[in-house]
Design a protein around this motif. Structure first.
Motif, PDB file in Angstrom:
ATOM      1  N   PHE A  73     -30.468 -54.534  29.702  1.00  0.00           N
ATOM      2  CA  PHE A  73     -31.180 -55.271  28.665  1.00  0.00           C
ATOM      3  C   PHE A  73     -31.310 -54.356  27.460  1.00  0.00           C
ATOM      4  O   PHE A  73     -31.887 -53.277  27.558  1.00  0.00           O
ATOM      5  CB  PHE A  73     -32.568 -55.693  29.148  1.00  0.00           C
ATOM      6  CG  PHE A  73     -32.525 -56.742  30.213  1.00  0.00           C
ATOM      7  CD1 PHE A  73     -32.172 -58.045  29.899  1.00  0.00           C
ATOM      8  CD2 PHE A  73     -32.824 -56.425  31.536  1.00  0.00           C
ATOM      9  CE1 PHE A  73     -32.122 -59.025  30.888  1.00  0.00           C
ATOM     10  CE2 PHE A  73     -32.776 -57.403  32.530  1.00  0.00           C
ATOM     11  CZ  PHE A  73     -32.427 -58.697  32.204  1.00  0.00           C
TER      12      PHE A  73
ATOM     13  N   LEU B 133     -32.015 -50.922  28.802  1.00  0.00           N
ATOM     14  CA  LEU B 133     -32.734 -50.714  30.059  1.00  0.00           C
ATOM     15  C   LEU B 133     -31.843 -51.187  31.189  1.00  0.00           C
ATOM     16  O   LEU B 133     -31.420 -52.339  31.214  1.00  0.00           O
ATOM     17  CB  LEU B 133     -34.041 -51.494  30.021  1.00  0.00           C
ATOM     18  CG  LEU B 133     -35.000 -51.281  31.187  1.00  0.00           C
ATOM     19  CD1 LEU B 133     -36.425 -51.452  30.708  1.00  0.00           C
ATOM     20  CD2 LEU B 133     -34.720 -52.216  32.338  1.00  0.00           C
TER      21      LEU B 133
ATOM     22  N   SER C  10     -41.841 -54.203  42.629  1.00  0.00           N
ATOM     23  CA  SER C  10     -41.685 -54.995  41.409  1.00  0.00           C
ATOM     24  C   SER C  10     -40.983 -54.164  40.352  1.00  0.00           C
ATOM     25  O   SER C  10     -41.168 -52.948  40.267  1.00  0.00           O
ATOM     26  CB  SER C  10     -43.037 -55.503  40.912  1.00  0.00           C
ATOM     27  OG  SER C  10     -43.758 -54.449  40.349  1.00  0.00           O
ATOM     28  N   GLY C  11     -40.137 -54.807  39.588  1.00  0.00           N
ATOM     29  CA  GLY C  11     -39.375 -54.125  38.544  1.00  0.00           C
ATOM     30  C   GLY C  11     -38.052 -53.567  39.037  1.00  0.00           C
ATOM     31  O   GLY C  11     -37.354 -52.893  38.282  1.00  0.00           O
ATOM     32  N   CYS C  12     -37.666 -53.845  40.296  1.00  0.00           N
ATOM     33  CA  CYS C  12     -36.426 -53.252  40.792  1.00  0.00           C
ATOM     34  C   CYS C  12     -35.222 -54.156  40.556  1.00  0.00           C
ATOM     35  O   CYS C  12     -34.106 -53.817  40.918  1.00  0.00           O
ATOM     36  CB  CYS C  12     -36.547 -52.878  42.260  1.00  0.00           C
ATOM     37  SG  CYS C  12     -36.630 -54.291  43.352  1.00  0.00           S
ATOM     38  N   GLY C  13     -35.439 -55.308  39.953  1.00  0.00           N
ATOM     39  CA  GLY C  13     -34.291 -56.137  39.574  1.00  0.00           C
ATOM     40  C   GLY C  13     -34.052 -57.341  40.472  1.00  0.00           C
ATOM     41  O   GLY C  13     -32.982 -57.945  40.427  1.00  0.00           O
ATOM     42  N   LYS C  14     -35.042 -57.725  41.260  1.00  0.00           N
ATOM     43  CA  LYS C  14     -34.861 -58.890  42.141  1.00  0.00           C
ATOM     44  C   LYS C  14     -34.675 -60.163  41.325  1.00  0.00           C
ATOM     45  O   LYS C  14     -33.742 -60.927  41.551  1.00  0.00           O
ATOM     46  CB  LYS C  14     -36.082 -59.044  43.070  1.00  0.00           C
ATOM     47  CG  LYS C  14     -36.401 -57.814  43.890  1.00  0.00           C
ATOM     48  CD  LYS C  14     -37.544 -58.050  44.854  1.00  0.00           C
ATOM     49  CE  LYS C  14     -38.890 -58.304  44.179  1.00  0.00           C
ATOM     50  NZ  LYS C  14     -39.445 -57.136  43.481  1.00  0.00           N
ATOM     51  N   SER C  15     -35.582 -60.368  40.350  1.00  0.00           N
ATOM     52  CA  SER C  15     -35.464 -61.577  39.527  1.00  0.00           C
ATOM     53  C   SER C  15     -34.178 -61.556  38.723  1.00  0.00           C
ATOM     54  O   SER C  15     -33.534 -62.594  38.537  1.00  0.00           O
ATOM     55  CB  SER C  15     -36.659 -61.690  38.582  1.00  0.00           C
ATOM     56  OG  SER C  15     -37.844 -61.849  39.311  1.00  0.00           O
ATOM     57  N   THR C  16     -33.800 -60.377  38.241  1.00  0.00           N
ATOM     58  CA  THR C  16     -32.561 -60.267  37.475  1.00  0.00           C
ATOM     59  C   THR C  16     -31.371 -60.702  38.337  1.00  0.00           C
ATOM     60  O   THR C  16     -30.498 -61.448  37.881  1.00  0.00           O
ATOM     61  CB  THR C  16     -32.374 -58.820  36.977  1.00  0.00           C
ATOM     62  OG1 THR C  16     -33.526 -58.444  36.234  1.00  0.00           O
ATOM     63  CG2 THR C  16     -31.142 -58.692  36.121  1.00  0.00           C
TER      64      THR C  16
ATOM     65  N   ALA D 153     -31.284 -52.644  34.372  1.00  0.00           N
ATOM     66  CA  ALA D 153     -32.033 -53.391  35.391  1.00  0.00           C
ATOM     67  C   ALA D 153     -31.270 -53.379  36.711  1.00  0.00           C
ATOM     68  O   ALA D 153     -31.860 -53.315  37.772  1.00  0.00           O
ATOM     69  CB  ALA D 153     -32.277 -54.820  34.931  1.00  0.00           C
TER      70      ALA D 153
HETATM   71  N1  LIG Z   1     -35.166 -60.395  29.640  1.00  0.00           N
HETATM   72  C1  LIG Z   1     -35.451 -59.097  29.800  1.00  0.00           C
HETATM   73  N2  LIG Z   1     -35.444 -58.267  28.731  1.00  0.00           N
HETATM   74  C2  LIG Z   1     -35.701 -56.950  28.885  1.00  0.00           C
HETATM   75  N3  LIG Z   1     -35.980 -56.365  30.044  1.00  0.00           N
HETATM   76  C3  LIG Z   1     -35.996 -57.130  31.154  1.00  0.00           C
HETATM   77  C4  LIG Z   1     -35.730 -58.533  31.097  1.00  0.00           C
HETATM   78  N4  LIG Z   1     -35.820 -59.047  32.339  1.00  0.00           N
HETATM   79  C5  LIG Z   1     -36.121 -58.002  33.149  1.00  0.00           C
HETATM   80  N5  LIG Z   1     -36.229 -56.860  32.440  1.00  0.00           N
HETATM   81  C6  LIG Z   1     -36.506 -55.533  33.010  1.00  0.00           C
HETATM   82  O1  LIG Z   1     -35.612 -55.295  34.052  1.00  0.00           O
HETATM   83  C7  LIG Z   1     -36.257 -54.668  35.151  1.00  0.00           C
HETATM   84  C8  LIG Z   1     -36.111 -55.504  36.383  1.00  0.00           C
HETATM   85  O2  LIG Z   1     -36.869 -56.699  36.215  1.00  0.00           O
HETATM   86  P1  LIG Z   1     -36.946 -57.851  37.302  1.00  0.00           P
HETATM   87  O3  LIG Z   1     -35.575 -58.253  37.697  1.00  0.00           O
HETATM   88  O4  LIG Z   1     -37.794 -58.917  36.750  1.00  0.00           O
HETATM   89  O5  LIG Z   1     -37.686 -57.128  38.512  1.00  0.00           O
HETATM   90  P2  LIG Z   1     -38.383 -57.752  39.788  1.00  0.00           P
HETATM   91  O6  LIG Z   1     -38.143 -59.205  39.830  1.00  0.00           O
HETATM   92  O7  LIG Z   1     -37.778 -57.029  40.952  1.00  0.00           O
HETATM   93  O8  LIG Z   1     -39.830 -57.424  39.675  1.00  0.00           O
HETATM   94  C9  LIG Z   1     -37.698 -54.471  34.730  1.00  0.00           C
HETATM   95  O9  LIG Z   1     -37.864 -53.142  34.284  1.00  0.00           O
HETATM   96  C10 LIG Z   1     -37.886 -55.461  33.624  1.00  0.00           C
HETATM   97  O10 LIG Z   1     -38.838 -54.993  32.704  1.00  0.00           O
END
Ligand SMILES: Nc1ncnc2c1ncn2[C@@H]1O[C@H](COP(=O)(O)OP(=O)(O)O)[C@@H](O)[C@H]1O
Ligand SMILES: [Mg+2]
Lengths: 273, 300
Positions: free
Chosen positions: A12, A21, A43-49, A23
């Protein structure tokens, strides 16, 4: 194999600072047909990504995300998502919310009949004409599940769907998801930060870790359902996964993230991370 | 297994049952409860006191001006009796109050209708296209900064004296809040709403009509409301550039020369009454309906 990530990195880029960043860093994984795959990690390890890449909401910075042999270019009704936050349209009734997601090309009556069928499946047919704000949190997520089912997607992507529910309701919802998964032969990718939830549900458990996001380990779980969390095998597995979670760099304290400089703030910069 | 869960929702169900019971018994479940009636009564008393305060302050200033400066200043009794006569059909500034009011309303309605059409279309376009927003909002904010009276020379240079100039001034003051709120409302719609539509295979038109517009409905209505008030408030400035001296604003402007200040005060009161009626009845009602349609109100 229904879906896969092939050497996927996701960066990102902050448009103001030009800093990137990372992810996800060089992540590869397969989702097999019929899998109930649990993604677990701090949290923040990229699961949602990872889930957003599979859904098509995000595109990878490098590598390929595949679905049924084709590269994913955007969201599609073939892949239904149940979001972590409540995602129903408050201005539509429960039924309209579900019918909205039924694939087009059919009459309104057909769409509503299909929506009704899915609502029956999640036990909410009595609430078809209620508004989302009349429902409890658990009921809202059940409607979201009915909506994903109504899409008739082959792959269900669930991002901590019950994270905001109380423990008891969450257990009940877990069982229902399991029942629907067993009954319909779907493939599920289920994100959670709860080891217990992953243990109760998954046929496979993938542990992710951060800085930058990657997949650490994988466990296959063959235990039939309903699973007993107090059985020796489960307890041992839980210990093992907990240990794995603690070893991971950001399990305690604030999640850290890796920063890189991105040359030329391109949409998809070619880069080695 | 699902049934047990419903116990959690008992509160909600009781309300629904009560409504159903009321329907069965043939009464409306919207019926005022005693608390509601008491609340409305207290509210009416407060409003009456507020209006009385304004009238007292006006009266004090009027008497003070008459005593100190020995000048003429319309008092509330003088004004209200003139208003009564005007409502009875007496002519002020060469026409009945009804004629003045209708002329003003037509001009303002025309300017506002134009602002609505242009503003909503521009707002929607800016709201959905990032680059268009970044560029397009600059002129909108500039226009917004220009005070209503400052449009008079501009309108005169473009349109000369007459109706077009008047409508133009109302348009220019009503337009910015409509554009700003429509574009802003669409941009602020939660991204998850768009994601749901896109994953369901919706095209951009459905996304727009079924999701983004409802999601932005409240800010859009707010913009319309501010635009409406802006246009109404600039009425005097707008009617200054009229060749013929009809309209509420024109009559107030004319009092500077005719020294018929009582008529000016009558027109001020009519302007206030119409503004308040539109604001409180029309827009508050509209907002209530939309809130309900949007599922934002507890009563479903
Ligand atoms: N759209 C975005 N823009 C910038 N940074 C992002 C975005 N989405 C996620 N991130 C960053 O990417 C990393 C992984 O996020 P995320 O996949 O949401 O983690 P999780 O779901 O495991 O908590 C985090 O550091 C988050 O801040
Ligand atoms: Mg997440």
């Amino acid at each position: 194999m229904i879906a896969s990530l092939e050497n996927v990195s996701k960066v990102f880029t902050n448009p103001r600072t030009g800093k990137g960043l990372v992810a996800l860093n060089d992540v590869s994984m397969d989702v097999g047909e019929g899998d109930f795959l649990c993604l677990i990690g701090p949290s923040g390890c990229g699961k949602s990504t990872t889930l957003n890449l599979l859904a098509g909401f995000e595109l990878p910075t490098s590598g390929r995300v595949m679905f049924k042999g084709k590269e994913i270019a955007g969201p599609s009704p073939e892949r239904g998502v149940v979001f972590q936050e409540f995602s129903l349209y408050p201005w539509m009734t429960v039924m309209q919310n579900v019918a909205f997601s039924v694939s087009k090309g059919r009459t309104k009556e057909e769409r509503e009949a299909l929506a009704m069928k899915q609502l029956e499946l999640v036990g909410l047919s009595d609430f078809a004409h209620a508004r989302p704000n009349e429902l409890s949190g658990g009921m809202k997520q059940r409607v979201a599940i009915a909506r994903a089912l109504a899409m008739d997607a082959d792959l269900l992507l669930m991002d901590e769907p019950f994270g905001s529910l109380d423990e008891q309701t969450r257990r009940k919802m877990d069982n229902e998801v399991l029942r629907l998964w067993e009954g319909q032969g779907k493939t599920v990718v289920f994100v959670t930060h709860s080891i217990e939830e992953a243990l109760m549900l998954g046929t496979r458990i993938l542990l992710m870790s951060a800085s930058p996001g990657r997949i650490d380990r994988e466990w296959k779980v063959d235990t039939p359902w309903p699973r007993d969390p107090t059985s020796p095998g489960m307890v041992a597995l839980k210990k093992e996964i907990s240990r794995g979670l603690q070893v991971c760099s950001c399990a305690s304290g604030e999640p850290k993230a890796a920063f890189v400089e991105v040359q030329g703030a391109d949409d998809r910069p070619e880069m080695e991370v | 297994m699902w049934k047990a869960d419903r116990v959690d929702d008992k509160g909600k169900m009781d309300k629904k049952e009560a409504a159903e019971k009321a329907l069965r018994e043939g009464r409306s479940h919207f019926e005022f409860r005693p608390e509601t009636r008491r609340f409305l009564l207290a509210n009416a008393v407060n409003i009456a006191i507020g209006i009385a305060l304004v009238i007292i302050a006006w009266w004090v200033v009027a008497e003070a001006m008459i005593a100190v400066r020995g000048a003429f200043f319309p008092t509330p009794p003088e004004t209200f009796s003139a208003l009564w006569e005007a409502l009875g059909g007496a002519k002020i500034n060469g026409a009945t109050i009804y004629f003045h009011t209708r002329s003003s309303l037509v001009r303002w309605g025309l300017g506002y209708a134009l602002a609505l059409v242009i503003g909503t279309i521009a707002g929607m376009a800016f709201g959905t296209m990032g680059r268009a927003y970044d560029i397009g909002m600059v002129p909108v904010y500039i226009v917004q900064m220009i005070p209503g009276m400052a449009w008079v020379p501009i309108a005169m240079l473009i349109f000369g004296l007459g109706e077009s100039a008047t409508v133009f001034i109302i348009l220019m003051t009503a337009l910015p809040p409509i554009v700003i709120n429509t574009a802003g409302g669409i941009r602020q719609a939660p991204p998850i709403y768009s994601r749901v539509a896109l994953m369901s295979g919706k095209d951009h038109f459905s996304l727009f009509a079924k999701v983004l517009i409802p999601a932005a409905a409240l800010p859009i209505i707010d913009g319309m409301r501010i635009g409406l008030a802006n246009g109404w408030r600039v009425l005097i400035a707008a009617e200054m550039v009229l060749g013929t001296m009809v309209g509420l604003g024109a009559t107030i402007e004319d009092s500077r020369y005719s020294l018929d200040f009582v008529s000016a005060f009558v027109c001020i009161i009519v302007i206030c009454l119409i503004g308040l009626t539109i604001e409180k009845l029309l827009f508050s009602g509209l907002e209530g309906v939309v809130r309900n349609r949007l599922g934002l109100e507890e009563e479903g």
